[in-house]
Design a protein around this motif. Sequence first.
Motif, PDB file in Angstrom:
ATOM      1  N   LEU A 177       0.824  -1.214   0.000  1.00  0.00           N
ATOM      2  CA  LEU A 177       0.000   0.000   0.000  1.00  0.00           C
ATOM      3  C   LEU A 177       0.856   1.260   0.000  1.00  0.00           C
ATOM      4  O   LEU A 177       0.691   2.129  -0.862  1.00  0.00           O
ATOM      5  N   VAL A 178       1.748   1.383   0.952  1.00  0.00           N
ATOM      6  CA  VAL A 178       2.561   2.603   1.048  1.00  0.00           C
ATOM      7  C   VAL A 178       3.411   2.770  -0.198  1.00  0.00           C
ATOM      8  O   VAL A 178       3.577   3.882  -0.716  1.00  0.00           O
ATOM      9  N   GLN A 179       3.932   1.658  -0.716  1.00  0.00           N
ATOM     10  CA  GLN A 179       4.788   1.711  -1.904  1.00  0.00           C
ATOM     11  C   GLN A 179       4.014   2.205  -3.130  1.00  0.00           C
ATOM     12  O   GLN A 179       4.604   2.698  -4.086  1.00  0.00           O
ATOM     13  N   ALA A 180       2.682   2.047  -3.101  1.00  0.00           N
ATOM     14  CA  ALA A 180       1.850   2.470  -4.229  1.00  0.00           C
ATOM     15  C   ALA A 180       1.486   3.952  -4.159  1.00  0.00           C
ATOM     16  O   ALA A 180       0.962   4.507  -5.122  1.00  0.00           O
ATOM     17  N   LEU A 181       1.770   4.599  -3.036  1.00  0.00           N
ATOM     18  CA  LEU A 181       1.381   5.990  -2.843  1.00  0.00           C
ATOM     19  C   LEU A 181       2.408   6.946  -3.441  1.00  0.00           C
ATOM     20  O   LEU A 181       3.602   6.664  -3.471  1.00  0.00           O
ATOM     21  N   ASP A 182       1.927   8.107  -3.877  1.00  0.00           N
ATOM     22  CA  ASP A 182       2.795   9.181  -4.337  1.00  0.00           C
ATOM     23  C   ASP A 182       3.229   9.968  -3.101  1.00  0.00           C
ATOM     24  O   ASP A 182       2.530  10.892  -2.659  1.00  0.00           O
ATOM     25  N   ILE A 183       4.364   9.592  -2.523  1.00  0.00           N
ATOM     26  CA  ILE A 183       4.824  10.195  -1.278  1.00  0.00           C
ATOM     27  C   ILE A 183       5.127  11.677  -1.462  1.00  0.00           C
ATOM     28  O   ILE A 183       4.878  12.495  -0.572  1.00  0.00           O
ATOM     29  N   GLY A 184       5.629  12.043  -2.628  1.00  0.00           N
ATOM     30  CA  GLY A 184       5.897  13.449  -2.902  1.00  0.00           C
ATOM     31  C   GLY A 184       4.637  14.284  -2.859  1.00  0.00           C
ATOM     32  O   GLY A 184       4.603  15.363  -2.250  1.00  0.00           O
ATOM     33  N   LEU A 185       3.577  13.804  -3.509  1.00  0.00           N
ATOM     34  CA  LEU A 185       2.287  14.507  -3.513  1.00  0.00           C
ATOM     35  C   LEU A 185       1.771  14.679  -2.078  1.00  0.00           C
ATOM     36  O   LEU A 185       1.372  15.771  -1.673  1.00  0.00           O
ATOM     37  N   ILE A 186       1.789  13.581  -1.318  1.00  0.00           N
ATOM     38  CA  ILE A 186       1.278  13.634   0.053  1.00  0.00           C
ATOM     39  C   ILE A 186       2.112  14.591   0.901  1.00  0.00           C
ATOM     40  O   ILE A 186       1.560  15.416   1.650  1.00  0.00           O
ATOM     41  N   SER A 187       3.427  14.512   0.783  1.00  0.00           N
ATOM     42  CA  SER A 187       4.292  15.366   1.610  1.00  0.00           C
ATOM     43  C   SER A 187       4.067  16.845   1.316  1.00  0.00           C
ATOM     44  O   SER A 187       4.123  17.677   2.228  1.00  0.00           O
ATOM     45  N   ARG A 188       3.798  17.181   0.061  1.00  0.00           N
ATOM     46  CA  ARG A 188       3.533  18.581  -0.284  1.00  0.00           C
ATOM     47  C   ARG A 188       2.200  19.049   0.285  1.00  0.00           C
ATOM     48  O   ARG A 188       2.075  20.174   0.773  1.00  0.00           O
ATOM     49  N   GLU A 189       1.195  18.186   0.228  1.00  0.00           N
ATOM     50  CA  GLU A 189      -0.139  18.558   0.689  1.00  0.00           C
ATOM     51  C   GLU A 189      -0.219  18.681   2.210  1.00  0.00           C
ATOM     52  O   GLU A 189      -1.038  19.425   2.735  1.00  0.00           O
ATOM     53  N   VAL A 190       0.613  17.931   2.922  1.00  0.00           N
ATOM     54  CA  VAL A 190       0.563  17.952   4.397  1.00  0.00           C
ATOM     55  C   VAL A 190       1.817  18.606   4.974  1.00  0.00           C
ATOM     56  O   VAL A 190       2.241  18.298   6.074  1.00  0.00           O
ATOM     57  N   MET A 191       2.373  19.540   4.213  1.00  0.00           N
ATOM     58  CA  MET A 191       3.625  20.185   4.618  1.00  0.00           C
ATOM     59  C   MET A 191       3.526  20.806   6.009  1.00  0.00           C
ATOM     60  O   MET A 191       4.473  20.747   6.802  1.00  0.00           O
ATOM     61  N   LYS A 192       2.384  21.394   6.328  1.00  0.00           N
ATOM     62  CA  LYS A 192       2.223  22.021   7.642  1.00  0.00           C
ATOM     63  C   LYS A 192       2.346  20.985   8.751  1.00  0.00           C
ATOM     64  O   LYS A 192       2.992  21.225   9.774  1.00  0.00           O
ATOM     65  N   GLY A 193       1.740  19.813   8.556  1.00  0.00           N
ATOM     66  CA  GLY A 193       1.806  18.760   9.560  1.00  0.00           C
ATOM     67  C   GLY A 193       3.206  18.191   9.728  1.00  0.00           C
ATOM     68  O   GLY A 193       3.549  17.680  10.792  1.00  0.00           O
ATOM     69  N   LEU A 194       4.015  18.289   8.674  1.00  0.00           N
ATOM     70  CA  LEU A 194       5.379  17.742   8.704  1.00  0.00           C
ATOM     71  C   LEU A 194       6.440  18.799   8.969  1.00  0.00           C
ATOM     72  O   LEU A 194       7.632  18.501   8.961  1.00  0.00           O
ATOM     73  N   GLU A 195       5.999  20.021   9.231  1.00  0.00           N
ATOM     74  CA  GLU A 195       6.924  21.153   9.367  1.00  0.00           C
ATOM     75  C   GLU A 195       8.019  20.904  10.406  1.00  0.00           C
ATOM     76  O   GLU A 195       9.199  21.176  10.165  1.00  0.00           O
ATOM     77  N   LEU A 196       7.648  20.367  11.563  1.00  0.00           N
ATOM     78  CA  LEU A 196       8.635  20.143  12.621  1.00  0.00           C
ATOM     79  C   LEU A 196       9.630  19.043  12.250  1.00  0.00           C
ATOM     80  O   LEU A 196      10.796  19.085  12.636  1.00  0.00           O
ATOM     81  N   LEU A 197       9.154  18.065  11.477  1.00  0.00           N
ATOM     82  CA  LEU A 197      10.047  17.004  11.008  1.00  0.00           C
ATOM     83  C   LEU A 197      11.080  17.579  10.043  1.00  0.00           C
ATOM     84  O   LEU A 197      12.276  17.303  10.147  1.00  0.00           O
ATOM     85  N   TYR A 198      10.608  18.393   9.074  1.00  0.00           N
ATOM     86  CA  TYR A 198      11.522  19.009   8.124  1.00  0.00           C
ATOM     87  C   TYR A 198      12.534  19.903   8.843  1.00  0.00           C
ATOM     88  O   TYR A 198      13.729  19.920   8.505  1.00  0.00           O
ATOM     89  N   LYS A 199      12.050  20.657   9.822  1.00  0.00           N
ATOM     90  CA  LYS A 199      12.921  21.567  10.571  1.00  0.00           C
ATOM     91  C   LYS A 199      14.010  20.768  11.320  1.00  0.00           C
ATOM     92  O   LYS A 199      15.178  21.145  11.325  1.00  0.00           O
ATOM     93  N   GLU A 200      13.607  19.661  11.917  1.00  0.00           N
ATOM     94  CA  GLU A 200      14.565  18.824  12.659  1.00  0.00           C
ATOM     95  C   GLU A 200      15.635  18.282  11.717  1.00  0.00           C
ATOM     96  O   GLU A 200      16.820  18.232  12.063  1.00  0.00           O
ATOM     97  N   LEU A 201      15.236  17.889  10.514  1.00  0.00           N
ATOM     98  CA  LEU A 201      16.177  17.323   9.551  1.00  0.00           C
ATOM     99  C   LEU A 201      16.967  18.398   8.815  1.00  0.00           C
ATOM    100  O   LEU A 201      17.901  18.095   8.083  1.00  0.00           O
TER     101      LEU A 201
END
Length: 203
Positions: A177-201
Motif C-alpha cells: 500500500l505505502v509503496q503504491a502511494l505518491d509520497i511526494g504529492l502527500i508530503s507537499r499537501e501535508v507540509m504544515k503537519g510535517l513542518e517540525l520534522l523538516y525543521k529537525e532534519l
Amino acid sequence: MKNIWSVMHLNKCLVLFVEGQTEVEFYKALIKYIRECHVDKKLEHKVIYRSIDGIGGYKKEVNRIFLKEVKPKVEGYQITVAVCYDTDVFGYVQRPKINWKEVEKLLIDDGAHKVIHIKAEKSIEDWFLIDKEGIKRFLKLSPDIEPQGSNGYEKLKYLFKKANKIYAKKGREVNGLVQALDIGLISREVMKGLELLYKELGV
C-alpha cells in the motif's frame, strides 16, 4: 569549553514513535523521499522507527521501548523523539486521552534531548487518501469509484471492501500500500503537519 564543543558535535538521532506498522512504512518512505530530494545535502540523523501498537502505547509502552530498545543503541547521540499520531480523538474507536506533557517529561528525563509532535490531520488514512488514485490503482479499482465514509479510516476501509480485501485493523501493515502511494504529492499537501520534522532534519 571542551564540554560545550563536544555537545555541539554530538551525532544526531531521530526516533519516530508511531501508532502502527503501516505508519512505520509510511515514515520510512517519507524519509527516503526527503533524502532523494536533498542528495546535495547529507542528512545528519540516524533514524529509528518504532511502532507502539496504537495510541494507548504512548501511555504504556513508549518509555519502556525508549529505554530498553532505543537508547542502548545510540549512546553518545543527541536524541530527538518524534511522537507521531492522529488528531482525530474519536474517529472509528474510542481513543484514550494522553497527557502529552507527561509523555514529554518522561522522555526528557530518560535522556531525550527534545520531543516534537507530528500530527496527522485527522488521521494517517486521510493523508493516504490524498493519493486516492494511487490507492485505487493498487486495489485495481475503477477510477470512477469514490471513497465513502465519515472519516479517512472508514473511506479507506470502503475502498478495500470494494476490492474484496480487508483493511480491518488500523496500523496493521498492508503489503504494497505505502509503496503504491505518491509520497511526494502527500508530503507537499501535508507540509504544515510535517513542518517540525523538516525543521529537525534541516530541510
